[in-house]
Design a protein around this motif. Structure first.
Motif, PDB file in Angstrom:
ATOM      1  N   GLN A 188       0.753  -1.202  -0.031  1.00 56.78           N
ATOM      2  CA  GLN A 188      -0.048  -0.130   0.016  1.00 56.78           C
ATOM      3  C   GLN A 188       0.835   1.240   0.007  1.00 56.78           C
ATOM      4  O   GLN A 188       0.319   2.286  -0.590  1.00 56.78           O
ATOM      5  N   ASN A 189       2.051   1.102   0.537  1.00 59.47           N
ATOM      6  CA  ASN A 189       3.024   2.133   0.741  1.00 59.47           C
ATOM      7  C   ASN A 189       3.570   2.676  -0.700  1.00 59.47           C
ATOM      8  O   ASN A 189       3.979   3.877  -0.996  1.00 59.47           O
ATOM      9  N   LEU A 190       3.460   1.949  -1.659  1.00 62.08           N
ATOM     10  CA  LEU A 190       4.357   2.033  -3.058  1.00 62.08           C
ATOM     11  C   LEU A 190       3.712   3.183  -3.613  1.00 62.08           C
ATOM     12  O   LEU A 190       4.701   4.069  -4.311  1.00 62.08           O
ATOM     13  N   MET A 191       2.435   3.518  -3.575  1.00 63.41           N
ATOM     14  CA  MET A 191       1.855   4.789  -4.349  1.00 63.41           C
ATOM     15  C   MET A 191       2.408   6.053  -3.624  1.00 63.41           C
ATOM     16  O   MET A 191       2.588   6.938  -4.292  1.00 63.41           O
ATOM     17  N   THR A 192       2.558   5.762  -2.209  1.00 63.54           N
ATOM     18  CA  THR A 192       2.773   7.147  -1.250  1.00 63.54           C
ATOM     19  C   THR A 192       4.533   7.289  -1.676  1.00 63.54           C
ATOM     20  O   THR A 192       4.789   8.404  -1.992  1.00 63.54           O
ATOM     21  N   ILE A 193       5.155   6.091  -1.667  1.00 67.57           N
ATOM     22  CA  ILE A 193       6.594   6.170  -1.969  1.00 67.57           C
ATOM     23  C   ILE A 193       6.743   6.925  -3.478  1.00 67.57           C
ATOM     24  O   ILE A 193       7.445   8.163  -3.693  1.00 67.57           O
ATOM     25  N   ARG A 194       6.081   6.556  -4.241  1.00 64.67           N
ATOM     26  CA  ARG A 194       6.245   7.115  -5.585  1.00 64.67           C
ATOM     27  C   ARG A 194       5.662   8.528  -5.727  1.00 64.67           C
ATOM     28  O   ARG A 194       6.262   9.356  -6.257  1.00 64.67           O
ATOM     29  N   PHE A 195       4.555   8.632  -5.422  1.00 69.31           N
ATOM     30  CA  PHE A 195       3.788   9.778  -5.750  1.00 69.31           C
ATOM     31  C   PHE A 195       3.961  11.153  -4.950  1.00 69.31           C
ATOM     32  O   PHE A 195       3.286  12.171  -4.976  1.00 69.31           O
ATOM     33  N   ALA A 196       4.343  10.774  -3.558  1.00 67.21           N
ATOM     34  CA  ALA A 196       4.269  11.804  -2.429  1.00 67.21           C
ATOM     35  C   ALA A 196       5.856  12.347  -2.325  1.00 67.21           C
ATOM     36  O   ALA A 196       6.072  13.070  -1.418  1.00 67.21           O
ATOM     37  N   ASN A 197       6.767  11.713  -3.085  1.00 66.59           N
ATOM     38  CA  ASN A 197       8.148  12.258  -2.964  1.00 66.59           C
ATOM     39  C   ASN A 197       8.660  12.647  -4.459  1.00 66.59           C
ATOM     40  O   ASN A 197       8.918  11.902  -5.214  1.00 66.59           O
TER      41      ASN A 197
END
Ligand SMILES: NC(=O)C1=CN([C@@H]2O[C@H](COP(=O)(O)OP(=O)(O)OC[C@H]3O[C@@H](n4cnc5c(N)ncnc54)[C@H](OP(=O)(O)O)[C@@H]3O)[C@@H](O)[C@H]2O)C=CC1
Ligand SMILES: O=C1O[C@H](COP(=O)(O)O)[C@@H](O)[C@H](O)[C@H]1O
Length: 494
Positions: A188-197
């Motif tokens: 679930q963190n993959l999207m955050t890692i990619r799109f919030a950094n």
């Protein structure tokens, strides 16, 4: 109709296959933890349904050893079981479902009431169960949602038959196809890692990344479950679903919004750019016993009494897929999974290209971003630094986000807890949509057919090893470089 998606209304959670393994080991514990933590609607009633003639006390007894009850929670645990009921019935007789329906209805006070059906049943009874739910058990005064577990077919034809069957009974927004890897914290963190950094976005492409390795390893074999496994093999069991789901989250374009359908649109789009896997892009293996090992390790896959002696079912597979779009063309995405290996591990390794115009005499190693799904969630970026002190040497080191150290108090919930709660809330973000499934089977069916029709013999590897010895050479051929020189100085917790 009024919006029924409100936690104040009565909800019924019906577990079909309540006498089975999944039910006792996973689903009863999960609903207990959700209940214990007050995450479910207050007026939730639970029904178990299966052919076995038993009472709810029997169900309780069987699932007891899988359910953690901490000191002080005993009273709540009693209340949880009081909210549970069990209704025996066959899977193919409508009349039994009508009885179930009457039992559920008794608890549905008020104008609105919702129902969630969890199908923990074998594929053989799947059609009967869904037809009977549709005919005799759907909620007439609220929503009906159906949670289904893999296998979603065993190839493109059977999967599309199943999809058509379901589409004839329920709308897509009522169907929750579980891939439990989508419920894992780091997935679930993959999207955050990619799109919030901003740091990753500009380099997340073929210009900067050399290869991506997505791995699943298990340290045990089929252990008597070979009968089921042999019909499917590791490609269907893990690669076509869990690993491909991870791949689509790693490789997809940024969705328009966090709306579940916007995300799933992007996942489907990236899958559509992948051509079916070719024979030369896959390595398959099957484990053999280790004569020097302990207990089960001595036994190979073919020693499992439930497995045919001449089985060529792979227990290990390494496949390379290419995404033919502007971002990824030519970059190998290596999917690798296996049973009876040296460790339990699921992770993604995004390996960056060599530094161009090297001024360090070839000592600068590749950067690698590692997303450790399990065990021990972590995100670490391997990079080069000057060795501390007077010297000007290079040292391989890492920026390390180990969850157990950074978030000591955090309680990372189990995948099933998140996913079942999502169903209550009506969010399909972490569930597989029908068209994702179609694409997944399009990519894998031809190679599965070829391996089976040509009876391709997997290469043997020893129980407890890292897999077939050929695999590392294959990784190197697909531009995944392992230097062997990196050392991790595990930080100590003070
Ligand atoms: N926060 C954390 O938890 C962190 C943990 N670490 C730990 O440090 C250790 C080393 O770090 P790691 O990132 O694994 O770095 P390495 O580069 O040392 O190892 C990477 C992986 O490469 C694989 N490998 C081994 N031999 C070969 C080979 N000949 N060819 C190709 N691949 C090979 C192994 O996995 P496989 O068998 O799967 O192929 C190995 O785990 C690990 O235990 C890691 O978990 C490091 C940093 C942070
Ligand atoms: O879906 C499956 O997953 C499990 C591994 O799940 P995990 O959460 O423990 O990593 C695997 O053992 C099983 O064969 C497969 O069907």
């Amino acid at each position: 109709m009024e919006n029924t998606n409100d936690f104040e209304y009565p909800h019924t959670f019906i577990l079909l296959g309540a006498s089975g393994d999944l039910a006792k080991k996973k689903i009863y514990p999960t609903i207990w933890y959700l209940y214990r933590d007050n995450l479910l609607p207050e007026k939730t009633k639970f029904f178990g349904y299966a052919r076995t003639k038993q009472s709810i006390s029997d169900v309780r007894e069987k699932s007891k050893k899988y359910m953690k009850v901490r000191a002080g929670e005993e009273e709540k645990f009693e209340k949880f079981w009081q909210a549970n009921d069990y209704c025996p019935g066959s899977y193919d007789k409508r009349v039994d479902y009508e009885i179930l329906n009457q039992s559920i209805t008794k608890f549905e006070k008020g104008p609105i009431a919702n129902r969630i059906f969890y199908l923990a049943v074998p594929p053989t009874v799947f059609e009967d169960v869904t037809v009977n739910i549709r005919n005799a058990c759907i909620s007439i005064k609220g929503f009906t949602r159906v949670i289904i577990e893999k296998p979603f077919g065993r190839d493109d034809v059977s999967s599309s038959k199943l999809s058509n069957h379901l589409a004839g009974l329920f709308k897509e927004e009522q169907i929750y196809r579980i891939d439990h890897y989508l419920g894992k914290e780091m997935v679930q963190n993959l999207m955050t890692i990619r799109f919030a950094n901003q740091i990753f976005g500009p380099s997340w492409n073929r210009e900067n990344i050399a290869s991506v390795l997505i791995s699943f390893k298990e340290p045990f074999g089929t252990e008597g479950r070979g009968g089921y496994f042999d019909d499917f093999g590791i490609i269907r069991d893990v690669m076509q679903n869990h690993l491909l789901q991870i791949l689509s989250l790693v490789a997809m374009e940024k969705p328009v919004s966090l709306n579940p359908n916007d995300i799933r649109d992007e996942k489907v789009k990236v899958l559509r750019h992948i051509r079916p896997i070719k024979r030369e892009d896959i390595l398959i293996g099957q484990y053999v016993g280790n004569p020097d090992g302990q207990g089960d390790e001595k036994l190979g896959y073919l020693d499992d009494p439930t497995v045919p002696k001449d089985s060529v079912t792979p227990t290990y597979a390494l496949a390379v897929v290419y995404i033919n779009n502007a971002r990824w063309q030519g970059i190998p995405f290596i999917l690798r999974c296996g049973k009876a290996l040296n460790e339990r591990k699921a992770e993604v390794r995004v390996q960056y290209r060599d530094v161009p115009g090297d001024i360090f005499d070839g000592h600068a190693k590749r950067n690698e971003l590692v997303i450790r799904v399990q065990p021990g969630e972590a995100l670490y970026l391997k990079l080069m630094s000057k060795s501390p002190g007077m010297k000007f040497d290079l040292v391989e080191t890492e920026l390390d986000l180990t969850y157990s150290m950074r978030y000591r108090e955090a309680d990372v919930p189990d995948a099933y807890e998140r996913l079942i709660l999502d169903v209550f809330m009506g969010t399909q973000m972490h569930f597989v949509r029908n068209d994702e499934l179609t694409e997944a089977w399009r990519i894998f069916t031809p190679i599965l057919n070829e391996l089976e029709e040509q009876h391709v013999k997997p290469v043997p590897y020893t129980y407890g090893s890292r897999g077939p010895s050929e695999a590392d050479k294959t990784l190197a051929n697909y531009d995944f470089k392992y230097s062997g020189s990196y050392k991790w100085n595990k930080p100590t917790i003070h």
